[in-house]
Design an enzyme around this catalytic site. Structure first.
Site, short mmCIF file in Angstrom:
data_model
loop_
_atom_site.label_atom_id
_atom_site.label_comp_id
_atom_site.label_asym_id
_atom_site.label_seq_id
_atom_site.Cartn_x
_atom_site.Cartn_y
_atom_site.Cartn_z
N ASP A 1 0.88 -1.16 0.00
CA ASP A 1 0.00 0.00 0.00
C ASP A 1 0.93 1.22 0.00
O ASP A 1 2.12 1.11 0.35
CB ASP A 1 -0.88 -0.05 1.26
CG ASP A 1 -1.65 1.23 1.45
OD1 ASP A 1 -2.32 1.66 0.49
OD2 ASP A 1 -1.56 1.84 2.54
N ASP B 1 -0.06 5.11 0.86
CA ASP B 1 -0.28 6.10 1.93
C ASP B 1 -0.26 5.43 3.30
O ASP B 1 -1.10 4.58 3.58
CB ASP B 1 -1.66 6.78 1.75
CG ASP B 1 -1.81 7.47 0.40
OD1 ASP B 1 -1.02 8.37 0.12
OD2 ASP B 1 -2.72 7.08 -0.37
N GLY C 1 -7.38 3.55 3.11
CA GLY C 1 -7.62 2.57 2.05
C GLY C 1 -8.93 2.77 1.31
O GLY C 1 -9.24 2.04 0.37
N ARG D 1 -11.76 8.33 -2.36
CA ARG D 1 -12.07 9.72 -1.99
C ARG D 1 -13.56 9.91 -1.70
O ARG D 1 -13.94 10.45 -0.66
CB ARG D 1 -11.62 10.64 -3.14
CG ARG D 1 -11.42 12.07 -2.73
CD ARG D 1 -10.92 12.87 -3.93
NE ARG D 1 -9.70 12.31 -4.51
CZ ARG D 1 -9.28 12.53 -5.76
NH1 ARG D 1 -9.97 13.32 -6.55
NH2 ARG D 1 -8.17 11.98 -6.20
N SER E 1 -5.49 5.21 -4.19
CA SER E 1 -5.32 6.63 -4.54
C SER E 1 -5.16 6.88 -6.04
O SER E 1 -4.47 6.13 -6.72
CB SER E 1 -4.11 7.19 -3.81
OG SER E 1 -3.85 8.50 -4.24
C1 G6P Z 1 -5.60 5.80 -0.06
C2 G6P Z 1 -5.74 6.48 1.29
C3 G6P Z 1 -7.16 6.99 1.49
C4 G6P Z 1 -7.60 7.84 0.31
C5 G6P Z 1 -7.52 7.02 -0.97
C6 G6P Z 1 -7.90 7.85 -2.19
O1 G6P Z 1 -6.17 4.55 -0.01
O2 G6P Z 1 -5.41 5.58 2.34
O3 G6P Z 1 -7.20 7.72 2.69
O4 G6P Z 1 -8.92 8.32 0.49
O5 G6P Z 1 -6.19 6.56 -1.13
O6 G6P Z 1 -6.90 8.80 -2.39
P1 G6P Z 1 -6.93 9.97 -3.47
O7 G6P Z 1 -5.50 10.45 -3.48
O8 G6P Z 1 -7.34 9.37 -4.78
O9 G6P Z 1 -7.90 10.98 -2.98
MG MG Z 2 -2.69 3.16 3.58
#
Ligand code: G6P
Ligand code: MG
Length: 218
Positions: free
Chosen positions: A8, A10, A45, A48, A114
């Site tokens: 993963d 972030d 995870g 958005r 993400s």
């Molecule tokens: C990751 C993070 C989430 C976030 C998601 C979407 O999984 O852990 O907290 O909401 O990505 O990210 P983005 O950068 O597309 O908004």
């Molecule tokens: Mg993460």
């Protein structure tokens, strides 16, 4: 035999999880909705829009258009916070561990919900370490659905049982399990008992690779 590791992004490779929190907090304050770190942990995870739906779960006064605007606004704030991100924001153990795994001929992938994954990898200068990137741009369902990891394994040319997933999100551990992957919990997920193993730092992934499978699972 583990032939691939799917990380993963972030909260595992780099602490952009804190920037997600700061960006959502600013949105929540502006619209007068309560938001704390406990709620933030539920967003790990999660895509958005699904994250926004969790933040707004006790309110019903936002239309789909409002929600899209708020999600876009959050992303703009988040991307401004990412502006200053460099390779110096990455723990030295991360490139060291990735290098060592590559030396051992283990295939490496990113499995992240993400849509900013490629941007972040470029900023922290780790793109070249990964054989494949599966992210929010190539999936239709975010974690706990296993899609993002199944795609990552497919890009690596490996079966799920040949791959380990390293995750800080409970939803990510659930996704890994649902997909038939060996799951490694780190950070927030180091407290999650559904993970096959739980570790304190990324460097410990190497130790797990060294363990025979029966010990890994025992
Ligand atoms: C990751 C993070 C989430 C976030 C998601 C979407 O999984 O852990 O907290 O909401 O990505 O990210 P983005 O950068 O597309 O908004
Ligand atoms: Mg993460």
């Amino acid at each position: 035999m583990i032939k691939g590791v799917i990380f993963d992004l972030d909260g595992v490779i780099v602490h952009t999880d804190e920037m997600h929190y700061q960006a959502w907090k600013r949105i929540a304050e502006r619209i007068g909705v309560e938001f704390d770190r406990e709620t933030n942990n539920r967003l790990r995870g999660v895509s958005r829009m699904d994250s926004l739906n969790i933040i707004l779960e006790n309110t019903s006064c936002f239309s789909d258009t409002d929600k899209q605007r708020l999600a876009d606004e959050k992303n703009a704030i988040y991307r401004r916070l990412l502006d200053g991100l460099t390779k110096n924001d990455v723990d030295a153990a991360v490139p060291k561990t990735l290098r060592e795994l590559r030396n051992r001929k283990i295939k490496l992938a990113i499995g992240s919900s993400s849509k900013n994954a490629a941007l972040i990898l470029n900023k922290i200068e780790l793109t070249e370490y990964f054989d494949a990137v599966s992210d929010g741009n190539n999936i239709t369902r975010s974690k706990p659905d296993p899609e993002v990891f199944l795609k990552a394994a497919e890009y690596l040319g490996l079966a799920p049982y040949e791959c380990a997933v390293v995750e800080d999100a409970y939803a990510g551990i659930d996704a890994a399990r649902a997909g038939g992957f060996f799951s490694i919990g780190i950070g927030d997920a180091s407290g999650y008992d559904r993970a096959d193993v739980r570790i304190r730092g990324v460097a410990n992934v190497l130790k797990i690779m060294d363990m025979p499978l029966d010990r890994r699972l025992g």
